[in-house]
Design a protein around this motif. Structure first.
Motif, PDB file in Angstrom:
ATOM      1  N   ILE A 149       0.840  -1.212   0.000  1.00 22.96           N
ATOM      2  CA  ILE A 149       0.000   0.000   0.000  1.00 22.96           C
ATOM      3  C   ILE A 149       0.871   1.257   0.000  1.00 22.96           C
ATOM      4  O   ILE A 149       0.639   2.200  -0.764  1.00 22.96           O
ATOM      5  CB  ILE A 149      -0.958   0.007   1.219  1.00 22.96           C
ATOM      6  CG1 ILE A 149      -1.947  -1.150   1.116  1.00 22.96           C
ATOM      7  CG2 ILE A 149      -1.698   1.342   1.321  1.00 22.96           C
ATOM      8  CD1 ILE A 149      -2.801  -1.346   2.363  1.00 22.96           C
ATOM      9  N   ALA A 150       1.890   1.249   0.848  1.00 22.84           N
ATOM     10  CA  ALA A 150       2.742   2.441   0.946  1.00 22.84           C
ATOM     11  C   ALA A 150       3.518   2.677  -0.345  1.00 22.84           C
ATOM     12  O   ALA A 150       3.643   3.818  -0.808  1.00 22.84           O
ATOM     13  CB  ALA A 150       3.690   2.301   2.134  1.00 22.84           C
ATOM     14  N   ALA A 151       4.029   1.602  -0.925  1.00 20.17           N
ATOM     15  CA  ALA A 151       4.807   1.764  -2.161  1.00 20.17           C
ATOM     16  C   ALA A 151       3.905   2.285  -3.289  1.00 20.17           C
ATOM     17  O   ALA A 151       4.294   3.164  -4.055  1.00 20.17           O
ATOM     18  CB  ALA A 151       5.448   0.436  -2.560  1.00 20.17           C
ATOM     19  N   TYR A 152       2.681   1.767  -3.365  1.00 19.79           N
ATOM     20  CA  TYR A 152       1.786   2.155  -4.460  1.00 19.79           C
ATOM     21  C   TYR A 152       1.262   3.582  -4.283  1.00 19.79           C
ATOM     22  O   TYR A 152       1.160   4.342  -5.241  1.00 19.79           O
ATOM     23  CB  TYR A 152       0.611   1.168  -4.544  1.00 19.79           C
ATOM     24  CG  TYR A 152      -0.274   1.409  -5.741  1.00 19.79           C
ATOM     25  CD1 TYR A 152       0.056   0.865  -6.989  1.00 19.79           C
ATOM     26  CD2 TYR A 152      -1.428   2.189  -5.652  1.00 19.79           C
ATOM     27  CE1 TYR A 152      -0.742   1.094  -8.101  1.00 19.79           C
ATOM     28  CE2 TYR A 152      -2.230   2.427  -6.752  1.00 19.79           C
ATOM     29  CZ  TYR A 152      -1.883   1.874  -7.973  1.00 19.79           C
ATOM     30  OH  TYR A 152      -2.671   2.119  -9.077  1.00 19.79           O
ATOM     31  N   THR A 153       0.923   3.949  -3.052  1.00 20.10           N
ATOM     32  CA  THR A 153       0.315   5.266  -2.821  1.00 20.10           C
ATOM     33  C   THR A 153       1.351   6.360  -2.575  1.00 20.10           C
ATOM     34  O   THR A 153       0.999   7.539  -2.555  1.00 20.10           O
ATOM     35  CB  THR A 153      -0.618   5.230  -1.590  1.00 20.10           C
ATOM     36  OG1 THR A 153       0.158   4.870  -0.435  1.00 20.10           O
ATOM     37  CG2 THR A 153      -1.764   4.240  -1.774  1.00 20.10           C
ATOM     38  N   GLY A 154       2.597   5.954  -2.336  1.00 25.96           N
ATOM     39  CA  GLY A 154       3.604   6.952  -1.963  1.00 25.96           C
ATOM     40  C   GLY A 154       3.458   7.373  -0.510  1.00 25.96           C
ATOM     41  O   GLY A 154       4.009   8.383  -0.074  1.00 25.96           O
TER      42      GLY A 154
ATOM     43  N   ALA B  25      -6.798 -12.781   2.950  1.00 23.66           N
ATOM     44  CA  ALA B  25      -6.601 -13.997   3.759  1.00 23.66           C
ATOM     45  C   ALA B  25      -5.102 -14.245   3.937  1.00 23.66           C
ATOM     46  O   ALA B  25      -4.314 -14.030   3.000  1.00 23.66           O
ATOM     47  CB  ALA B  25      -7.259 -15.191   3.076  1.00 23.66           C
ATOM     48  N   GLY B  26      -4.728 -14.683   5.127  1.00 26.02           N
ATOM     49  CA  GLY B  26      -3.309 -14.841   5.448  1.00 26.02           C
ATOM     50  C   GLY B  26      -2.547 -15.660   4.420  1.00 26.02           C
ATOM     51  O   GLY B  26      -1.452 -15.281   3.999  1.00 26.02           O
ATOM     52  N   GLY B  27      -3.147 -16.765   3.983  1.00 27.22           N
ATOM     53  CA  GLY B  27      -2.467 -17.643   3.036  1.00 27.22           C
ATOM     54  C   GLY B  27      -2.304 -17.043   1.656  1.00 27.22           C
ATOM     55  O   GLY B  27      -1.585 -17.592   0.821  1.00 27.22           O
ATOM     56  N   ASP B  28      -2.959 -15.932   1.412  1.00 28.78           N
ATOM     57  CA  ASP B  28      -2.910 -15.309   0.079  1.00 28.78           C
ATOM     58  C   ASP B  28      -2.065 -14.043   0.039  1.00 28.78           C
ATOM     59  O   ASP B  28      -1.936 -13.411  -1.008  1.00 28.78           O
ATOM     60  CB  ASP B  28      -4.328 -14.971  -0.389  1.00 28.78           C
ATOM     61  CG  ASP B  28      -5.169 -16.221  -0.513  1.00 28.78           C
ATOM     62  OD1 ASP B  28      -4.699 -17.182  -1.137  1.00 28.78           O
ATOM     63  OD2 ASP B  28      -6.272 -16.253   0.058  1.00 28.78           O
ATOM     64  N   VAL B  29      -1.501 -13.693   1.174  1.00 27.09           N
ATOM     65  CA  VAL B  29      -0.718 -12.450   1.224  1.00 27.09           C
ATOM     66  C   VAL B  29       0.441 -12.494   0.231  1.00 27.09           C
ATOM     67  O   VAL B  29       0.707 -11.524  -0.481  1.00 27.09           O
ATOM     68  CB  VAL B  29      -0.194 -12.193   2.663  1.00 27.09           C
ATOM     69  CG1 VAL B  29       0.826 -11.066   2.678  1.00 27.09           C
ATOM     70  CG2 VAL B  29      -1.362 -11.862   3.584  1.00 27.09           C
ATOM     71  N   ALA B  30       1.094 -13.646   0.142  1.00 29.14           N
ATOM     72  CA  ALA B  30       2.289 -13.746  -0.712  1.00 29.14           C
ATOM     73  C   ALA B  30       2.011 -13.365  -2.158  1.00 29.14           C
ATOM     74  O   ALA B  30       2.891 -12.839  -2.837  1.00 29.14           O
ATOM     75  CB  ALA B  30       2.857 -15.155  -0.638  1.00 29.14           C
ATOM     76  N   GLY B  31       0.775 -13.612  -2.629  1.00 25.08           N
ATOM     77  CA  GLY B  31       0.493 -13.336  -4.041  1.00 25.08           C
ATOM     78  C   GLY B  31      -0.517 -12.235  -4.275  1.00 25.08           C
ATOM     79  O   GLY B  31      -1.152 -12.195  -5.332  1.00 25.08           O
ATOM     80  N   CYS B  32      -0.680 -11.349  -3.311  1.00 24.82           N
ATOM     81  CA  CYS B  32      -1.775 -10.383  -3.397  1.00 24.82           C
ATOM     82  C   CYS B  32      -1.401  -8.996  -3.919  1.00 24.82           C
ATOM     83  O   CYS B  32      -2.250  -8.102  -3.940  1.00 24.82           O
ATOM     84  CB  CYS B  32      -2.433 -10.222  -2.037  1.00 24.82           C
ATOM     85  SG  CYS B  32      -3.888 -11.252  -1.901  1.00 24.82           S
ATOM     86  N   GLN B  33      -0.168  -8.807  -4.326  1.00 23.27           N
ATOM     87  CA  GLN B  33       0.247  -7.451  -4.695  1.00 23.27           C
ATOM     88  C   GLN B  33      -0.636  -6.851  -5.795  1.00 23.27           C
ATOM     89  O   GLN B  33      -1.109  -5.715  -5.671  1.00 23.27           O
ATOM     90  CB  GLN B  33       1.713  -7.442  -5.141  1.00 23.27           C
ATOM     91  CG  GLN B  33       2.215  -6.039  -5.472  1.00 23.27           C
ATOM     92  CD  GLN B  33       3.722  -5.980  -5.697  1.00 23.27           C
ATOM     93  OE1 GLN B  33       4.430  -6.967  -5.491  1.00 23.27           O
ATOM     94  NE2 GLN B  33       4.213  -4.843  -6.110  1.00 23.27           N
ATOM     95  N   GLU B  34      -0.862  -7.608  -6.848  1.00 22.86           N
ATOM     96  CA  GLU B  34      -1.643  -7.058  -7.970  1.00 22.86           C
ATOM     97  C   GLU B  34      -3.074  -6.724  -7.556  1.00 22.86           C
ATOM     98  O   GLU B  34      -3.630  -5.719  -7.978  1.00 22.86           O
ATOM     99  CB  GLU B  34      -1.662  -8.057  -9.133  1.00 22.86           C
ATOM    100  CG  GLU B  34      -0.358  -8.046  -9.917  1.00 22.86           C
ATOM    101  CD  GLU B  34      -0.415  -9.023 -11.093  1.00 22.86           C
ATOM    102  OE1 GLU B  34       0.655  -9.310 -11.639  1.00 22.86           O
ATOM    103  OE2 GLU B  34      -1.516  -9.492 -11.442  1.00 22.86           O
ATOM    104  N   ASP B  35      -3.652  -7.599  -6.739  1.00 23.07           N
ATOM    105  CA  ASP B  35      -5.038  -7.354  -6.308  1.00 23.07           C
ATOM    106  C   ASP B  35      -5.130  -6.116  -5.415  1.00 23.07           C
ATOM    107  O   ASP B  35      -6.072  -5.331  -5.516  1.00 23.07           O
ATOM    108  CB  ASP B  35      -5.584  -8.573  -5.562  1.00 23.07           C
ATOM    109  CG  ASP B  35      -5.913  -9.709  -6.518  1.00 23.07           C
ATOM    110  OD1 ASP B  35      -6.158  -9.436  -7.700  1.00 23.07           O
ATOM    111  OD2 ASP B  35      -5.919 -10.869  -6.077  1.00 23.07           O
ATOM    112  N   ILE B  36      -4.155  -5.962  -4.539  1.00 27.13           N
ATOM    113  CA  ILE B  36      -4.167  -4.779  -3.662  1.00 27.13           C
ATOM    114  C   ILE B  36      -4.007  -3.512  -4.509  1.00 27.13           C
ATOM    115  O   ILE B  36      -4.725  -2.525  -4.323  1.00 27.13           O
ATOM    116  CB  ILE B  36      -3.047  -4.869  -2.591  1.00 27.13           C
ATOM    117  CG1 ILE B  36      -3.368  -5.989  -1.598  1.00 27.13           C
ATOM    118  CG2 ILE B  36      -2.898  -3.546  -1.852  1.00 27.13           C
ATOM    119  CD1 ILE B  36      -2.228  -6.299  -0.632  1.00 27.13           C
TER     120      ILE B  36
END
Ligand code: FMN
Length: 246
Positions: free
Chosen positions: A111-116, A226-237
Motif C-alpha cells: 500500500i505504501a509503495a503504491y500510494t507513496g 486472507a493470510g495464506g494469500d498475502v504472498a500473491g496479493c500485490q496485484e489485487d491490492i
C-alpha cells in the motif's frame, strides 16, 4: 482456540481469497519503496529516541516524527515486529520482496509503495509471545480485560489526510494495540481505511468499531486479504487501490 483457528484456516481456504478477487498475482518489489516514519519512545518517555531497526536503517533526514510531504500514512501492526521474528510461527510470517515479515507488514508495504505513503510500524512496549497458542491466549486475555498496551513507537499524524490501518484480525476484532493507537491520537477529519489480514473473518468488526470510536473521521469500507494469500496479493491490492482513486 487452536481448533477455532484451524477451523478458520479451513474456512478461509474455501472463501474468496484476496479481497473481492481470487486472482493470485505475482510480486515485484518497486525500485522506490516506502519510507518508515515515527520514532521509538525512550524508556523514560520524556523524549523521543530513534532506536528501532527500521528507523536506524533510514537516513538521518528520515528520522523525524512526521518526516515527509506525503499526506498518506500507512500504519500497521504485526506481531512479527513485536516479538522475535525468527521464532514467529510460519502462519504469521511471509517471505515478501525477499524478506521474512508479518502478513500485515507485507500488505502495508504494498500500500505504501503504491500510494507513496509513509510507513509507520506500531510497536508495543511489551513483546508478544512468539508461540502461537501463547499469543492467542495473551491476545484473548488482553481483549477481555480491555487492556490498551502501551505503544513504544510514536508518529506525528497531524499532516496526514488519509491513514491506512493494517492489522491481523485477532479474536474477531482489531488487535488491542490498534485500540491503543485510536485512543492515543486524534483522528478527527481524517480518512481512515482499515485493511485486515485474517483466516476467515474478513474485515471482522473493523468498520463499525472504527466508526464508533472515531465519529469525527471518515471510515472507508477497507479491504481484506486472507493470510495464506498475502504472498500473491500485490496485484489485487494495487488494483483495489487504483479503483479507490489512489
Ligand atoms: C491472537 C490471534 C487471534 C486470531 N483471531 C482470528 C480471528 O478471530 N479471525 C480470523 O479470521 N483470523 C484470526 N487470526 C489469524 C490472523 O488474523 C491471520 O493469521 C493473519 O494473517 C496474521 O497476520 P500477521 O502475520 O500480521 O500476524 C488470529 C491470529 C492470532 C495470532
Amino acid at each position: 482456540m487452536k481448533k477455532m483457528i484451524t477451523l478458520l484456516l479451513i474456512t478461509s481456504a474455501l472463501l474468496t481469497a484476496c479481497g473481492s478477487s481470487s486472482d493470485s498475482g505475482s510480486n515485484s518489489k518497486p525500485a522506490q519503496t516506502a519510507k518508515q516514519v515515527g520514532v521509538t519512545k525512550s524508556a523514560d518517555a520524556s523524549s523521543a529516541e530513534q532506536t528501532s531497526d527500521s528507523i536506524a536503517e533510514s537516513s538521518q533526514a528520515e528520522q523525524t516524527e512526521s518526516g515527509s510531504d506525503s499526506k498518506i500514512l500507512v500504519a500497521y501492526f504485526t506481531p512479527a515486529e513485536n516479538g522475535e521474528l525468527d521464532a514467529v510461527t510460519s502462519a504469521s510470517k511471509v517471505n515478501f520482496w525477499g524478506e521474512d515479515m508479518g502478513n500485515a507488514e507485507a500488505i502495508a508495504n504494498v500500500i505504501a509503495a503504491y500510494t507513496g505513503g509513509d510507513l509507520f510500524s506500531l510497536q508495543t512496549v511489551k513483546d508478544y509471545p512468539v508461540d502461537y497458542d501463547d499469543l492467542v491466549n495473551d491476545a484473548k486475555a488482553e481483549q477481555e480485560a480491555g487492556t490498551l498496551p502501551e505503544l513504544a513507537t510514536a508518529v506525528d499524524i497531524s499532516g496526514y489526510d488519509t491513514v491506512f490501518m493494517v492489522y491481523p484480525v485477532w479474536w474477531y476484532t482489531m488487535p488491542q494495540p490498534i485500540y491503543t493507537f485510536l485512543n492515543d491520537y486524534d483522528f478527527s477529519g481524517k480518512n481512515i481505511i482499515p485493511v485486515t489480514t485474517h483466516e476467515g473473518s474478513g474485515m471482522a468488526d473493523s468498520v463499525s468499531k472504527l466508526s464508533e470510536l472515531e465519529p469525527d473521521a471518515s471510515v472507508g469500507e477497507g479491504y481484506s486479504v486472507a493470510g495464506g494469500d498475502v504472498a500473491g496479493c500485490q496485484e489485487d491490492i494495487e488494483s483495489w487501490l487504483k479503483d479507490e482513486g489512489f
